[in-house]
Each structure stands twice: as C-alpha cells, then as structure tokens.
Design an enzyme around this catalytic site. Structure first.
Site, PDB file in Angstrom:
ATOM      1  N   THR A   1     -19.673   2.377 -13.310  1.00  0.00           N
ATOM      2  CA  THR A   1     -19.890   1.264 -14.242  1.00  0.00           C
ATOM      3  C   THR A   1     -21.383   1.023 -14.445  1.00  0.00           C
ATOM      4  OG1 THR A   1     -17.844   0.282 -13.463  1.00  0.00           O
ATOM      5  CG2 THR A   1     -19.355  -1.195 -14.604  1.00  0.00           C
TER       6      THR A   1
ATOM      7  N   ILE B   1     -15.670  -1.408  -2.736  1.00  0.00           N
ATOM      8  CA  ILE B   1     -15.246  -1.552  -1.333  1.00  0.00           C
ATOM      9  C   ILE B   1     -15.855  -0.439  -0.493  1.00  0.00           C
ATOM     10  CG2 ILE B   1     -13.096  -2.762  -1.912  1.00  0.00           C
ATOM     11  CD1 ILE B   1     -11.630  -0.127  -1.062  1.00  0.00           C
ATOM     12  N   ASP B   2     -16.245   0.676  -1.127  1.00  0.00           N
ATOM     13  CA  ASP B   2     -16.775   1.820  -0.372  1.00  0.00           C
ATOM     14  C   ASP B   2     -18.175   1.565   0.205  1.00  0.00           C
ATOM     15  OD1 ASP B   2     -14.466   3.013  -1.185  1.00  0.00           O
ATOM     16  OD2 ASP B   2     -15.394   4.681  -2.262  1.00  0.00           O
TER      17      ASP B   2
ATOM     18  N   ARG C   1       2.602   6.927  20.855  1.00  0.00           N
ATOM     19  CA  ARG C   1       2.407   7.778  19.668  1.00  0.00           C
ATOM     20  C   ARG C   1       0.929   7.880  19.285  1.00  0.00           C
ATOM     21  NH1 ARG C   1       7.202   5.197  15.932  1.00  0.00           N
ATOM     22  NH2 ARG C   1       8.791   6.739  16.443  1.00  0.00           N
TER      23      ARG C   1
ATOM     24  N   GLY D   1     -12.664   5.365   0.897  1.00  0.00           N
ATOM     25  CA  GLY D   1     -14.001   5.866   1.231  1.00  0.00           C
ATOM     26  C   GLY D   1     -14.078   7.291   0.736  1.00  0.00           C
ATOM     27  N   ARG D   2     -14.506   7.435  -0.519  1.00  0.00           N
ATOM     28  CA  ARG D   2     -14.471   8.764  -1.159  1.00  0.00           C
ATOM     29  C   ARG D   2     -15.499   9.698  -0.550  1.00  0.00           C
ATOM     30  NH1 ARG D   2     -11.685   8.727  -5.861  1.00  0.00           N
ATOM     31  NH2 ARG D   2     -12.602  10.655  -6.606  1.00  0.00           N
TER      32      ARG D   2
ATOM     33  N   ARG E   1       2.339   9.464  13.534  1.00  0.00           N
ATOM     34  CA  ARG E   1       2.698   8.810  12.268  1.00  0.00           C
ATOM     35  C   ARG E   1       1.431   8.500  11.479  1.00  0.00           C
ATOM     36  NH1 ARG E   1       7.015  10.046  13.965  1.00  0.00           N
ATOM     37  NH2 ARG E   1       8.907   8.784  14.181  1.00  0.00           N
TER      38      ARG E   1
ATOM     39  N   HIS F   1      -4.361   0.661  -1.663  1.00  0.00           N
ATOM     40  CA  HIS F   1      -4.870  -0.436  -2.492  1.00  0.00           C
ATOM     41  C   HIS F   1      -4.729  -1.811  -1.847  1.00  0.00           C
ATOM     42  CE1 HIS F   1      -4.738   2.941  -5.203  1.00  0.00           C
ATOM     43  NE2 HIS F   1      -5.637   2.315  -5.920  1.00  0.00           N
TER      44      HIS F   1
HETATM   45  O1  F6P Z   1     -14.269   3.691  -5.460  1.00  0.00           O
HETATM   46  C1  F6P Z   1     -13.432   2.742  -4.922  1.00  0.00           C
HETATM   47  C2  F6P Z   1     -12.102   3.329  -4.582  1.00  0.00           C
HETATM   48  O2  F6P Z   1     -11.385   2.323  -3.960  1.00  0.00           O
HETATM   49  C3  F6P Z   1     -12.178   4.606  -3.746  1.00  0.00           C
HETATM   50  O3  F6P Z   1     -12.343   4.346  -2.390  1.00  0.00           O
HETATM   51  C4  F6P Z   1     -10.883   5.273  -4.087  1.00  0.00           C
HETATM   52  O4  F6P Z   1     -10.947   6.659  -3.935  1.00  0.00           O
HETATM   53  C5  F6P Z   1     -10.702   4.918  -5.514  1.00  0.00           C
HETATM   54  O5  F6P Z   1     -11.374   3.719  -5.736  1.00  0.00           O
HETATM   55  C6  F6P Z   1      -9.252   4.832  -5.914  1.00  0.00           C
HETATM   56  O6  F6P Z   1      -9.182   4.643  -7.276  1.00  0.00           O
HETATM   57  P1  F6P Z   1      -7.812   4.466  -8.077  1.00  0.00           P
HETATM   58  O7  F6P Z   1      -7.373   3.043  -7.897  1.00  0.00           O
HETATM   59  O8  F6P Z   1      -8.198   4.754  -9.471  1.00  0.00           O
HETATM   60  O9  F6P Z   1      -6.819   5.429  -7.519  1.00  0.00           O
END
Ligand code: F6P
Length: 374
Positions: A123, A144-145, A180, A188-189, A283, A289
């Site tokens: 953005t 959030i990352d 377990r 966290g991309r 597991r 989200h």
């Molecule tokens: O960039 C923020 C984020 O929450 C990433 O951690 C995650 O990979 C991505 O957005 C998920 O995006 P979407 O909601 O489009 O799947």
C-alpha cells in the site's frame, strides 16, 4: 475548535490485508481533522474506490463512536487488483498510468486536498507512486508482520503476538496431557517477528522463522532431547514463511500479475514429518486470520491513535510524501521513498534470537548455542 481557518477535505484509504487497529487510526484522523475544522472522506475498498464515486463517503466526528476497539476496517480494503504493487517477494509493479489518471481526476473533482494511505509495504509503495504522480499523500505503517524497516513497530503486530501467545498457552495444556508435539503455524511471510516474539512469550521449544532455514534432523533432535529429559511434549511455532534449508516457501497459491504468492502449509508439513521421523503423535494448528481479527490491544490502540493524529499534523505542515514512523522517542516523519521496499527481518545473531538460544530454544538449525554473549 477550529485552529486552522483554511478548510481542508482529506481522504482516508486502507489497503492490503486488514489488521487490528485500522478503525482506531481512522477514528483518530477523523477526530483530529474535525477539531481543525477539516472534513474527512472515506475511500472504500482500497485505492480502487478512487475509481468509483459510489465508493466515497464522508466521515464525521459523530460517526467515530466505538471504532477504537472495533476490528477490521469500516472502509473495507483490497489486496489485489489494479492498485496492487506487490506481486512476489520484493517485486514492485508500476501502477498503470491510465489508472492513476482516472484516480487523480476523481480526486480533484471531489476537491480533496490530501490522502492518508494506511497500509503495509504494498500500500505504501502505491502511495509513493501516487505522490510521485502528483497526489498529496501521507502514509501510516500497518502490518501484523512488523516487517517495515523505517518504523520501530507497525500497528497490529502487538495484537497478533497476543493472539499467538494465547494459542500457545492453550496448546501447552493439551500437548502435555497427550504427550504430543503441537505445531502452531503463524503469519509472517518474509520475517519471523510474530513467531519469535510469541515463541519467547509463550514458552515454545522450537521456533522456525524464514530468516533461519531449518533441518528436520535438528528439530527432531530437540524433541528427542526433551524425551530424554522426561518431557514428553514439545511446542513448535512456525512462521508461514519458514523453510527447510535449500527449499522454497510452502505455498497454497502462486503469484499473479496483481497478487502475491499465498503462503501456508508449512505447519502441517512440519507436524507430519516429525511424526514420521520420531513416531511421536503430532498435530498442527494454523492460527491464520484469527491473528488479524478482533479488537486491538491497548498498545495498538495507543499506537494507532498517535499515528492518526500525527498524519493530520503532517498534512497541516505540508509534509506530503512522508510516512509516520515510531522512533525510540516518539513519532517522526520518514519519506515514503525511504520506507518502502525495505523489509526488516529478525537478525539471526540479534538479541532476540540469542535470548531464545540461551534458554535452549531451538531454531531448527545446527548452531544450538546455549551459552551465548551478545
Ligand atoms: O502481510 C500480512 C499477512 O497477514 C501475511 O502475514 C500473510 O501472508 C498475508 O497477509 C495473508 O494475506 P491474505 O489474507 O490475502 O491471504
């Protein structure tokens, strides 16, 4: 109280993935603007809203009740489409000139004097392109990352970490009861801030992050070491961008012209492989989200409020092309040009990782330094 005789009409847009605190920022901007005698306008559905008069509405002081605590964004958002700047890791796409022409014509027709863009790297990369095109834009850092280098912290991160810590606390009791291995996959991309902070605060035994490629040999060794100590359960937290040494990201959808790759699945892969290699029942829980929904923490509410008020101040001081950033002492402006395309990752030998290693937490690599100095 109107402290500025010249009435301005400012627009607000939220872009990219939603995030706790977006509404708190909108509220702060609208209130601070109204007290200067300015009008505020909401652009709905991300920047795309600038292309359609139906997606633009006025925002009044009286409409802001309850927004401090409400999750999501009342303006809606978009993370793909004609205004999507990010298409892959670190790749920035130029927005089509015809799209910018159309958006600017609508912007001018509405008599708007400034645009506040609230979002993450994608953005803000679009905000920079719009500023260079001639839009008076200021930015506010959201994700959030927590991976924007120009600010000490983005809003939404604290709330996401709280959510992950709550999940780890809950997973501990069930892991212990069943002996377990529980794997929690968090967002966290390209940066493992959520996994590292939550792993420390939630007592994880293994933290897997994009910055430190892991091997199953090292992960399983940690589990076996715990077994030998009489600890028959293990908690693993894995960022969605974590990957095995020499392997690529685990994805659920490829990148497109107007969309980034969708990550996901590493948690399940880790749990299944651990079970196969150690025989321990495992597991996986994908937090997904849930980390982006709901009410912001008190820290994020404060940060959002400070960012929102600061954005209005930047507009008043004609600091367009700038982004509000959290510094060690307060909020300060940084240029959008210095803020975008600069991802902040977790330093491999930094204090956070060293602290975790000093407790015996494994990052799934071979340098399991337990006694460390930094
Ligand atoms: O960039 C923020 C984020 O929450 C990433 O951690 C995650 O990979 C991505 O957005 C998920 O995006 P979407 O909601 O489009 O799947």
């Amino acid at each position: 109280m109107n402290t500025n005789t010249k009435t301005k009409k400012i627009a607000i847009v939220t872009g990219g993935g939603d995030c706790p605190g977006l509404n708190a920022v909108i509220r702060a901007i609208v209130k601070a603007a109204a007290l200067r005698g300015w009008e505020s306008t909401g652009i709905h559905g991300g920047y795309d809203g600038l292309l359609s008069p139906m997606k633009i509405s006025s925002l009044a002081f009286k409409d802001m009740d309850g927004l401090l605590v409400r999750g999501g964004t009342i303006l809606g958002t978009a993370s793909s489409g004609p205004f999507s700047a990010k298409t892959g890791q670190g790749m920035t796409r130029q927005i089509d000139a015809a799209i910018l022409d159309q958006a600017k014509a609508n912007f001018d027709k509405l008599g708007l004097s400034a645009l506040v863009a609230i979002g993450g790297d994608g953005t803000l990369a679009v905000a920079l392109q719009m500023f260079e095109y001639g839009f008076p834009v200021v930015g506010i850092p959201k994700t959030i990352d927590n991976d924007l280098d120009a600010t000490l912290m983005t809003f939404g991160f604290d709330t996401a970490v709280s959510c992950a810590v709550d999940a780890l606390d809950r997973l501990h009791s069930t892991a212990q009861s069943h002996n377990r291995v529980m794997v929690l996959e968090v967002m966290g991309r390209y940066a493992g801030w959520i996994a590292t902070h939550a792993g420390l605060a939630g007592g994880a035994d293994v933290i897997l992050i994009p910055e430190i490629p892991f091997t199953f040999e090292a992960v399983c060794k940690k589990i076996k070491d715990r077994e030998a100590e009489g600890k028959h359960f293990t908690i693993v937290i894995a960022a969605e961008g974590a990957r095995q040494t020499g392997q690529d990201y685990t994805t659920t959808a490829p990148a497109g012209r107007e969309k980034e790759i969708r990550l996901g699945g590493i948690g399940q892969k880790v749990a299944q492989t651990i079970e196969d290699l150690t025989g321990k029942e495992s597991r996986c829980v994908v937090l997904g989200h849930l980390q982006r929904g709901g009410t912001p923490t008190q820290f994020d509410r404060q940060l959002c409020t400070r960012f929102g008020v600061y954005a209005v101040q930047m507009i008043a001081q004609k600091q367009c092309g700038m982004m509000a950033a959290l510094t060690g002492t307060g909020i300060a402006p940084v240029t959008l040009a210095d803020a975008v395309n600069r991802i902040r990752t977790v330093p491999k030998d930094g204090e956070l990782v060293m602290t975790a290693r000093a407790l015996g937490i494994s990052f799934g690599d071979t340098s399991e330094t337990v006694v460390c100095c930094y």
